[in-house]
Structure formats: structure tokens, C-alpha cells
Write an enzyme that holds these catalytic residues in place. Structure first.
Site, mmCIF file in Angstrom:
data_model
loop_
_atom_site.group_PDB
_atom_site.id
_atom_site.type_symbol
_atom_site.label_atom_id
_atom_site.label_comp_id
_atom_site.label_asym_id
_atom_site.label_seq_id
_atom_site.Cartn_x
_atom_site.Cartn_y
_atom_site.Cartn_z
ATOM 1 N N ASP A 348 0.833 -1.194 0.000
ATOM 2 C CA ASP A 348 0.000 0.000 0.000
ATOM 3 C C ASP A 348 0.872 1.250 0.000
ATOM 4 O O ASP A 348 1.857 1.347 0.751
ATOM 5 C CB ASP A 348 -0.886 -0.021 1.247
ATOM 6 C CG ASP A 348 -1.774 1.194 1.360
ATOM 7 O OD1 ASP A 348 -2.651 1.354 0.497
ATOM 8 O OD2 ASP A 348 -1.596 1.974 2.314
ATOM 9 N N GLU A 384 1.721 -0.492 -5.017
ATOM 10 C CA GLU A 384 0.796 0.583 -5.339
ATOM 11 C C GLU A 384 1.693 1.803 -5.501
ATOM 12 O O GLU A 384 2.154 2.384 -4.507
ATOM 13 C CB GLU A 384 -0.223 0.811 -4.222
ATOM 14 C CG GLU A 384 -1.219 1.901 -4.575
ATOM 15 C CD GLU A 384 -2.175 2.238 -3.435
ATOM 16 O OE1 GLU A 384 -3.329 2.580 -3.718
ATOM 17 O OE2 GLU A 384 -1.756 2.172 -2.260
#
Length: 706
Positions: A348, A384
Site C-alpha cells: 500500500d 501501489e
């Protein structure tokens, strides 16, 4: 709120204490006793706190200190023991120092947790004892019968990823016993595995399962942190997702889930959050890292160390420049691979991990460590590739080992099918694996994790049903969530009974799914999109732990056509290597002066596209020829790969168009393999070169050489 019982053992007498070793960090049970070890460079004294059934505390000074690691071995301590730490040292926030021995702190290396945080002021107020108001770490039994478990190790070009939420995937499934819904055991239930198998999924990517904290702000509003991007236990499975309510039970239940997926040939990928922790900004709770060694674990503002750098929008950023923080991240990754048998990670806001000073640095220490690590470097690593800081959008800029969520692919496919002008060249690049982004670093098409829908944003059904977000239920006056969604409601905002609009929405959904699975790269499907899942226009359900965010499995029957189509297009990809090449096409994906040996770009009339065709601002239709005899890369055994050839006829115009089958150089006979305007198939005769074929408005037809 009252805390649950803390141990099945009687209240502890002062235990025997041996010196032990500095490493491994955390609590390590060896069958005879437990080693406890914690790092703190700023501590003046550290106490191990053992918690008994009635909540009473036995404090054990950790007198052995090696290289700022405080440790002891307790021969009488067994699995199930609850514990924490108290750290004595300076409390000078203006200098970035926040030691407070009144706080019972969780172990950064804790492998299981129990209890809960109750929002008491002691969690945020200096000098108030937080015992009874905070979670506790728990000693686990590391032993587990893995039987014949092995990693599937599916190569990227054969991988189909399914992004899922443990609770959202299972909470309403009628085939899962009620006591297992919302749990690891429920996710591993045969009905879920059968659903994934029939779809053609090879990897399940789980939204955060590291232990996370419920935000008090949300609880006060009657909401909950559903997504889980608020972690603090980087080595512990989130205990609320365990069917068993015994504190260490989540560990063995998670392992059993992984074993079940592996037995079915499905990899398990974890969405991990190493960019920040649940302690928030300078006003947040002190639960662990902040009280152990604030400046080691967090990025503090230069010249103002009372406050935190925030590249994540959550109040803090982990200090990946510090060796012990880097060690924690790497130890966590290795633990999940070696002990929990997971197959990869999706990081993330991964750009945050690359911030050495201010700018994102592709060669930062974290990526150097991953590159040389013999364990972590061998699993799937998905970035990401952005964060919320300046310069944080880094799609295409990660090192060679890494794959990336391709945000440019998402945006381009959305724009193409909603009718935005001047997207053909960009569409061609994304459809063929984004060589412009990944080839310069020696990567292959599999480096592009292609997605149009993810947990963050509209579902597929909502993407074609709403122009605007509808997030009022989140309590932020619709200010939260992305405002520019590149969505199109097909003429009416939200629910409608108009059959023409409903048919168009269904066709647009099929267009997006077909494009996703027939593109080069690694496709990712968001859970429930194959069933027509809706969040009624809410594009940010991070706080909605409710039917709004869960899969409604009743829709499997209502939207059986969509489910069947999704299975069909994934099967087409799986069966035909021309759609999942290991290497980029040899021919240029755009403006090629001649027909390439493995790919060609043609006008609807069947002629090779010119520069003028590519630059046409209104052009929304084209034919793509994929040559099954033009796959030059061999298979894993060195054998030549041969496949059928295909013609893909894209029509994103709002009117039907007649395409022309190109000349005999491309093939002699063609049959319709897929038509997004006719999901049940079309009874057409075989086509020959020069024959016309009608392609409905906003649809895709796939012809296979026969």
C-alpha cells in the site's frame, strides 16, 4: 468497556528469569520457555509485563541490553501468555521523545493480540495508566502441521488475481456456516474455493489482514474501519477475522486457510501497510511504536520533531531510513513467507517506502534490501506506486523485481469505453502491456498489474451507473473519496427500470471485463464484480462494515449472465497464450509502417492504421490482429508456443459499425469467439477476408481463426 479474561493460567508468581539472547526480536516460544526481546535506543529501562487471568500485572525488568535490544528468557512462560512492555525514558515531545511508563505497550513483533482499545483518555494522556484499556500481545505456539504444503509459484503470465476482503467475501454466503462467515476459515470453505476455481482465479489478494486498530473517530459515529488500512501488528493476523476466539487461534486458522488455498493451486497475496501505523498524528494514541522509540520508528518534521511527516494522509509515516524499522519490515515479510506460507505482497502506498529524504528514490535502502534478500526477492512483489506526497505518483518507476498496479491502465480503459476523445494511442499501449512503462527497466508485460476496478473507488456496476460519488453515509458531507472517477451512468444516475439503459450498462460491464482479460499483463478482478456487486454510488466504503460493502451472494443468480461471461472471457485468456505473452510484442504497438509479425493495428475497414488514424481526435474504433504463429518466446521447457490467431474488433462509438475482415495475409476463415453485445453467443457463419461484420455500438467482437 470491560476487557476479556486475560489468561487461562492462574495469577503469576514472580517467574524465573534467564538472560536469553537479543535475537530474534519479539516473543519466541521454543517448547520449554519463551524468549522476550524488544529494541529501544532511547529507553532508560524496559519492563516486560506479564498479565494474569484477573488482569493483574507482573513486571519483569529486562536487565540484559545488547545493542539497544532489551531481552530475557523466561523458562516457565508458555503459549497463551498475555504480555506487554513499559518503557522508561524521556518524555520531551518537542525533541521527538515520547517515553511514558504508564503506557502498556504492544510488542512491535507480536504474533497475536487480544482484547481491544476502548478509547480511554489514558491512551492519549501522559501519566495515565493504560492497563485494561489497550490490547495485549500474546505468546503463540509456532508449531503447525503443514503436511505437504507447497507454494504454487504461478508465473505472472499465467496469473489471474482476485482482490478480496476476508469479511466482505464471506459474510453473506449461504453455503458457509454462520459461525464461519467473516473469517479465515470461511474464506477457505470449499464453496469459496470452488467459486474461484470456476472463475479461473490463480491468486487471491487479501485486503489488510495484519492486526489493525478501530479508529475512535469512526466508532463515535457508529462506523468502523472496514478496509483495515490502520495496522500496527506487522507479524499478526487480525484476530477479529478468526472463527476461534482464543487469542492465539488466529495464527493456526490463517495457516490452515493458506494450506487450503495452496491445495487448490491458488496463491495467497497480502495487501500490506508498511507506510504508517495506527498511532496517527501527535494527538493519537500511544499503543506501541511511539512509546518504545518514537524517533526511530517515525519520520519527524525537520526542525519540529513534535510533529510527524505525513506522506500517507493518516497522520504519520514510518521511518524507513532507520535500520531497526527496516529490519522490522523485512523480518515481517520473511515471517509471512516462511512461517505463514504466503506467496507475495501488495504494498500500500509503496512510494512512501522509497522516500529517503524528500523525493521518491528508486534505489532507496528498502528496495536494496528486498533485491538482495534470498527469501523476499523470490515472491510476488506488487507496488501501489503512489502516495499522497509531492512527487509520489511513480507508475513505471519501480525496480526490476517489482510489478505495479497500473493506474494508467485503469484510467485509459475507463476513458476509452466512456467515449473520451483522443485515447486510441494510449489505449493501444496499455492493451499491449505498457512497454513504455516497463520495458526500460528490463521488465515484461506481467509487471503491469492491469485493473479497472479495485477496493478504492466504484465497483464495476457503479462505474457504469453513476457519474458522481454518493458518500453521505460516511459522515463527511460527501467530501471524501475520489471526485474524478472517469465513470458514466449511461444516461440515468443510479438505479433505473429503463431496459435500454440496463442493457447498455451490462454491455459496458462486459466491455471492461473483456478488455481487462484480453490485455497483455496481469489482470486483477475486484471481488463481487463478476456478480454485479453495487455500493449504490459510494466510492469509499472504508468505514462501511455493513451489507453496503459486503458481497450480496443472492446476486449470483440474479446476474448469472455476467458471472458466466466473466468465466468465459477468463477461460479464453487461460486457454490462449496469445493473450498472455511473456514478452512484449516485436512490432511497435502504434504507427508501425508495416504489418508486424505478431501484431497489427487496423482500421474498421481492414487497412493498416496510419498516423492520421492514430491522431484522430474522434476515432474510437479499431481492429487488433494477434498472430498466434508469431509468439517467439518459448514455453518453460523451451518448446515453441503456437496458438490460434485472433481479430479483436473494438467499437466505442455510440452507433453500430460495419467492420471488414482484413485480407488473406491475416487468415482465411474467422469465427466469432466472443461478442459483448451478445453474451450468449451469435449464430453467425464463418467470415472470410473482405467479408463485412456488424459490431454493435459500444461493444467488442473477438474473431478466432478457424
Amino acid at each position: 468497556m470491560s476487557q476479556p479474561e486475560l489468561s487461562s493460567a492462574p495469577p503469576l508468581l514472580p517467574p524465573a528469569v534467564w538472560p536469553g539472547e537479543a535475537y530474534p526480536l519479539g516473543a519466541s516460544y521454543d517448547g520449554a520457555g519463551t524468549q522476550f526481546s524488544v529494541f529501544s535506543e532511547v529507553a532508560e529501562q524496559v519492563e516486560l509485563c506479564l498479565l494474569a487471568r484477573d488482569g493483574r500485572e507482573t513486571r519483569v525488568p529486562l536487565d540484559e541490553v545488547d545493542g539497544f535490544v532489551w531481552h530475557a528468557y523466561l523458562p516457565t512462560i508458555a503459549p497463551g501468555q498475555r504480555y506487554g512492555f513499559r518503557v522508561h525514558g524521556p518524555f520531551e515531545p518537542t525533541r521527538g521523545l515520547r517515553c511514558d511508563p504508564s503506557k502498556l505497550l504492544v510488542d512491535p513483533y507480536g504474533k497475536a493480540f487480544d482484547g481491544d482499545f476502548d478509547g480511554h483518555e489514558s491512551l492519549t494522556t501522559y501519566g495515565r495508566d493504560s492497563l485494561g484499556h489497550t490490547m495485549t500481545s500474546v505468546v503463540i505456539n509456532p508449531y503447525f502441521d503443514w503436511a505437504h504444503d507447497r507454494h504454487p509459484r504461478t508465473p505472472y503470465h499465467r496469473t489471474v488475481i482476485y482482490e478480496a476482503h476476508v469479511k466482505g467475501m464471506t459474510q453473506t454466503h449461504p453455503g458457509i456456516p454462520p459461525g464461519l462467515r467473516g473469517t479465515y476459515a470461511g474464506l477457505a470453505h470449499p464453496v469459496v474455493i470452488d467459486h474461484l476455481h470456476r472463475l479461473g482465479v490463480t491468486a487471491i489478494e487479501l485486503m489488510p489482514v495484519h492486526q489493525f486498530l478501530q479508529d475512535q473517530r469512526l466508532l463515535d459515529q457508529g462506523l468502523r474501519n472496514y478496509w483495515g488500512y490502520n495496522t500496527f501488528g506487522f507479524l499478526a493476523p487480525h484476530h477479529a477475522y478468526a472463527a476461534t476466539k482464543k487469542a492465539p487461534g488466529a495464527v493456526s486458522e490463517f495457516k490452515a486457510m493458506v494450506r487450503a488455498f495452496h491445495a487448490a493451486g491458488i496463491e495467497v497475496i497480502l495487501d500490506v501497510v508498511y507506510n504508517h501505523t495506527a498511532e496517527g498524528n501527535h494527538l493519537g494514541p500511544t499503543i506501541g511504536f511511539r512509546g518504545i522509540d518514537n524517533s526511530a520508528y517515525y519520520r519527524l518534521v525537520d526542525g519540529d520533531p513534535e510533529h510527524y511527516m505525513d506522506y500517507t494522509g493518516t497522520g504519520n509515516s514510518l521511518n524507513v531510513r532507520h535500520p531497526h524499522t527496516l529490519q522490522l519490515i523485512m523480518d515481517s515479510l520473511r515471517y509471512w513467507i516462511l512461517e505463514m506460507h504466503v506467496d507475495g505482497f501488495r504494498f500500500d502506498l509503496a512510494s512512501t517506502l522509497a522516500r529517503e529524504l524528500h523525493d521518491v528514490d528508486r534505489l532507496s535502502a528498502f528496495f536494496d534490501l528486498v533485491q538482495q534478500d534470498p527469501v523476499v526477492s523470490q515472491v510476488k512483489l506488487i507496488a501501489e506506486p503512489w502516495d499522497v506526497g509531492e512527487g509520489g505518483y511513480q507508475v513505471g518507476n519501480f525496480p526490476p523485481l517489482w510489478t505495479e498496479w497500473n493506474g494508467k491502465y485503469r484510467d485509459t480503459v475507463r476513458d476509452y469505453w466512456r467515449g473520451e476523445p483522443a485515447t486510441l494511442g494510449e489505449f493501444a499501449s496499455r492493451f499491449t502491456g505498457s512497454s513504455d512503462l516497463y520495458a526500460p527497466t528490463g521488465r515484461r508485460p506481467g509487471a503491469s498489474i492491469n485493473f479497472v476496478i479495485a477496493h478504492d473507488g466504484f465497483t464495476l456496476r457503479d462505474l457504469v451507473s453513476y457519474n458522481e460519488k454518493h458518500n453521505l453515509a460516511n459522515g463527511e458531507d460527501n467530501r471524501d473519496g475520489e471526485s474524478h472517477n472517469r465513470s458514466w451512468n449511461c444516461g440515468v444516475e443510479g438505479p433505473t427500470d429503463d431496459p435500454a439503459i440496463l442493457e447498455l450498462r451490462a454491455r459496458q460491464s462486459r466491455n471492461i471485463l473483456a478488455t481487462l482479460f484480453l490485455s497483455q499483463g496481469t489482470p486483477m478482478l475486484a471481488h463481487g464484480d463478476e456478480l454485479g456487486r453495487t455500493q449504490f454510488g459510494n466510492n469509499n466504503v472504508y468505514c462501511q462494515d455493513s451489507p453496503l460493502s459486503w458481497i450480496d451472494w443472492d446476486m449470483a443468480e440474479e446476474n448469472a449472465d455476467l458471472l458466466d461471461f466473466t468465466r468465459k472471457v477468463i477461460a479464453l485468456r487461460t486457454e490462449h497464450p496469445v493473450f498472455r505473452r511473456r514478452r512484449f510484442f516485436d512490432g511497435k504497438p502504434t504507427r508501425s509502417p508495416q504489418q508486424a509479425s505478431d501484431i497489427a493495428w487496423l482500421t474498421p475497414a481492414g487497412h493498416e492504421m496510419t498516423i492520421e488514424d492514430w491522431d484522430s481526435g474522434f476515432g474510437k474504433s479499431l481492429t487488433v490482429f494477434l498472430n498466434g504463429e508469431g509468439i517467439r518466446e518459448p514455453d518453460s521447457r523451451g518448446e515453441r508456443v503456437r496458438d490460434s490467431s485472433f481479430l479483436l474488433l473494438f467499437n466505442a462509438h455510440d452507433t453500430d459499425l460495419d467492420f471488414t475482415v482484413p485480407g488473406p495475409d491475416y487468415g482465411d476463415r474467422w469465427a466469432v469467439a466472443l461478442d459483448t453485445a451478445a453474451p450468449h453467443g451469435r449464430d453467425d457463419p464463418a467470415r472470410a477476408p473482405g467479408d463485412p461484420i456488424s459490431v454493435a455500438a459500444r461493444s467488442l467482437v473477438v474473431l478466432q481463426a478457424s
